[in-house]
Design an enzyme around this catalytic site. Sequence first.
Site, PDB file in Angstrom:
ATOM      1  N   GLY A  75     114.264  28.319  86.900  1.00 43.72           N
ATOM      2  CA  GLY A  75     113.723  29.393  86.065  1.00 43.72           C
ATOM      3  C   GLY A  75     112.714  30.226  86.832  1.00 43.72           C
ATOM      4  O   GLY A  75     111.728  30.707  86.266  1.00 43.72           O
TER       5      GLY A  75
ATOM      6  N   LYS B 251     106.975  22.350  77.572  1.00 38.24           N
ATOM      7  CA  LYS B 251     107.225  22.279  76.135  1.00 38.24           C
ATOM      8  C   LYS B 251     108.156  23.428  75.737  1.00 38.24           C
ATOM      9  O   LYS B 251     108.258  24.416  76.493  1.00 38.24           O
ATOM     10  CB  LYS B 251     105.911  22.337  75.368  1.00 38.24           C
ATOM     11  CG  LYS B 251     105.365  23.744  75.133  1.00 38.24           C
ATOM     12  CD  LYS B 251     104.249  23.714  74.128  1.00 38.24           C
ATOM     13  CE  LYS B 251     103.818  25.122  73.760  1.00 38.24           C
ATOM     14  NZ  LYS B 251     104.581  25.754  72.709  1.00 38.24           N
TER      15      LYS B 251
ATOM     16  N   LEU C 235     122.648  27.421  85.863  1.00 40.21           N
ATOM     17  CA  LEU C 235     122.304  26.048  85.486  1.00 40.21           C
ATOM     18  C   LEU C 235     123.485  25.272  84.924  1.00 40.21           C
ATOM     19  O   LEU C 235     123.467  24.031  84.909  1.00 40.21           O
ATOM     20  CB  LEU C 235     121.170  26.059  84.456  1.00 40.21           C
ATOM     21  CG  LEU C 235     119.839  26.644  84.931  1.00 40.21           C
ATOM     22  CD1 LEU C 235     118.886  26.809  83.752  1.00 40.21           C
ATOM     23  CD2 LEU C 235     119.218  25.761  85.998  1.00 40.21           C
TER      24      LEU C 235
ATOM     25  N   HIS D   5      99.895  20.795  71.307  1.00 42.46           N
ATOM     26  CA  HIS D   5      98.553  21.129  71.782  1.00 42.46           C
ATOM     27  C   HIS D   5      97.441  20.527  70.908  1.00 42.46           C
ATOM     28  O   HIS D   5      96.543  19.855  71.414  1.00 42.46           O
ATOM     29  CB  HIS D   5      98.362  22.649  71.819  1.00 42.46           C
ATOM     30  CG  HIS D   5      99.328  23.362  72.711  1.00 42.46           C
ATOM     31  ND1 HIS D   5      99.697  22.882  73.955  1.00 42.46           N
ATOM     32  CD2 HIS D   5      99.998  24.536  72.558  1.00 42.46           C
ATOM     33  CE1 HIS D   5     100.551  23.724  74.504  1.00 42.46           C
ATOM     34  NE2 HIS D   5     100.747  24.728  73.675  1.00 42.46           N
TER      35      HIS D   5
ATOM     36  N   ASP E 173     109.226  34.399  82.826  1.00 40.91           N
ATOM     37  CA  ASP E 173     107.835  34.792  82.594  1.00 40.91           C
ATOM     38  C   ASP E 173     106.851  33.706  83.013  1.00 40.91           C
ATOM     39  O   ASP E 173     105.794  34.005  83.572  1.00 40.91           O
ATOM     40  CB  ASP E 173     107.626  35.122  81.109  1.00 40.91           C
ATOM     41  CG  ASP E 173     108.319  36.405  80.696  1.00 40.91           C
ATOM     42  OD1 ASP E 173     108.656  37.208  81.595  1.00 40.91           O
ATOM     43  OD2 ASP E 173     108.544  36.611  79.481  1.00 40.91           O
ATOM     44  N   LEU E 174     107.178  32.456  82.737  1.00 40.72           N
ATOM     45  CA  LEU E 174     106.270  31.365  83.090  1.00 40.72           C
ATOM     46  C   LEU E 174     106.045  31.316  84.593  1.00 40.72           C
ATOM     47  O   LEU E 174     104.906  31.216  85.064  1.00 40.72           O
ATOM     48  CB  LEU E 174     106.818  30.024  82.590  1.00 40.72           C
ATOM     49  CG  LEU E 174     106.007  28.792  83.002  1.00 40.72           C
ATOM     50  CD1 LEU E 174     104.599  28.857  82.428  1.00 40.72           C
ATOM     51  CD2 LEU E 174     106.712  27.512  82.559  1.00 40.72           C
TER      52      LEU E 174
END
Length: 462
Positions: free
Chosen positions: A11, A136, A80, A228, A15-16
């Site tokens: 990935g 997560k 993937l 969280h 964005d991450l």
Amino acid sequence: MNNKFIIVIFGGLGDLAQNKLYPVIYSLYKKYRLLNCTKIISTGRRPNVDKEEFLKILEKSIKTHDDSFFSLFDFVKFDLEKEEEYNHLKNMLSNFKEEEFIFYLATPPTTFETIIKNLGEFLKSFPNKRKIVIEKPFGYNLYSAQKLNQLIKIYFKEEEVYRIDHFLGKETVQNIFGLRFSNIIFEGIWNRNFIDHIQISALEDIGVEGRLGYYDKVGALRDMIQNHLIQILSIVAMEPPCCINEKEIRDEKIKVLKSIREIKREDVPLYAVRGQYEGYLIDENLSQSNTETYAAVKLFIENLRWDGVPFYLRTGKKLKRKETSIIIVFKKIPGLFSKILDCMPQEDIIGFKIAPENKIILSFQLRPLGGSMLSCPVSTSMEWTGPNIEAYETLFMDIIEGDQSLFIRKDEIEKSWEIVQPILDFWKDDPNIPIYPQGSWGPKEAEELIRRDGREWRYIDG
């Protein structure tokens, strides 16, 4: 970490990776923390991105041009779902005989099983040490989390698995641990004899912000409370560990989670409320949706330290302002003071503000300057503020060094799902969802939840 290692990011165009991982990796590189990193392999499936284009994306991500840093990277076009892509990755990794492999799954959760299976199969022929980092959400309910854990167990040992929760890497969250266990005056009052209740909040003034595809299937309870906020609760409420190591810390956290009172399905309205901000359907171009953008839950920990002390957890979007905080509210001073004062002193508070800035506040009562001995006291605060160190940097360094203290163990993740599952089941069958105005503090039902107990929601800055 003295051993050489390779980082593989699945990935790598998401964005991450662009907003968090690459800037953090570059920060560690500039601090000479990646001296033993042999290679960083980033994968992505966009057809128009090659190595040259990837380096442009990387440069934009870290906001500078650094050829020595760029030389660490390889970019691999990667689907993937295709087995041959994993064979290509396997061939690339076969050139590295001594390095430890760190696989980071910065991908949608729907891809986790496919990646784990394919990685696990080809790694059987590798003697290299390995770690796998999983973002997560870890599952969508108790069953899916158990299923994913069972799959991981086939291919990886528990000490190789890093289930990440970036809240645990935040400076203020870690300072809960420091404040309690480094100061006898706080640990001595950290119990039901002195504390009235505890509030843990993650409030946002923004909406879904481009995450509709994910968020509308998940909702506020899954997105924030199940992971969280329950993790923060376990740190606030845990017993002092016998040793400062990953096993003992996580052992104490799971004891807390196992002590949380079970919420029966028929009692859900007494313990949990939800809401959806007005205009959610219009903003996200939806015809209908029962997804909550606000959730509040009341939990009780049934052990000697916390018996009878409610923990209020809440989160929501499009609220009045952004604030992520933990507020410890102490019991009121005995009522005899009302006989000699015109008004009662306020409750003492310890507040931990996690966002938008780091802050710890001790709020207590003092006689006002120039006032009489018997005049109403004023609230006085002592604040600690610190640099806002990126949580992912802390966690990434822990991954490299092999410290799992701030990562979630298998039994923790399943127990946290078990806690919220009755609420999810009840809401799934209830078509009625309260609507709250944008820019408010949430639905009136959330106010009623806490006011029924004679309490009110608190905010660190008024």
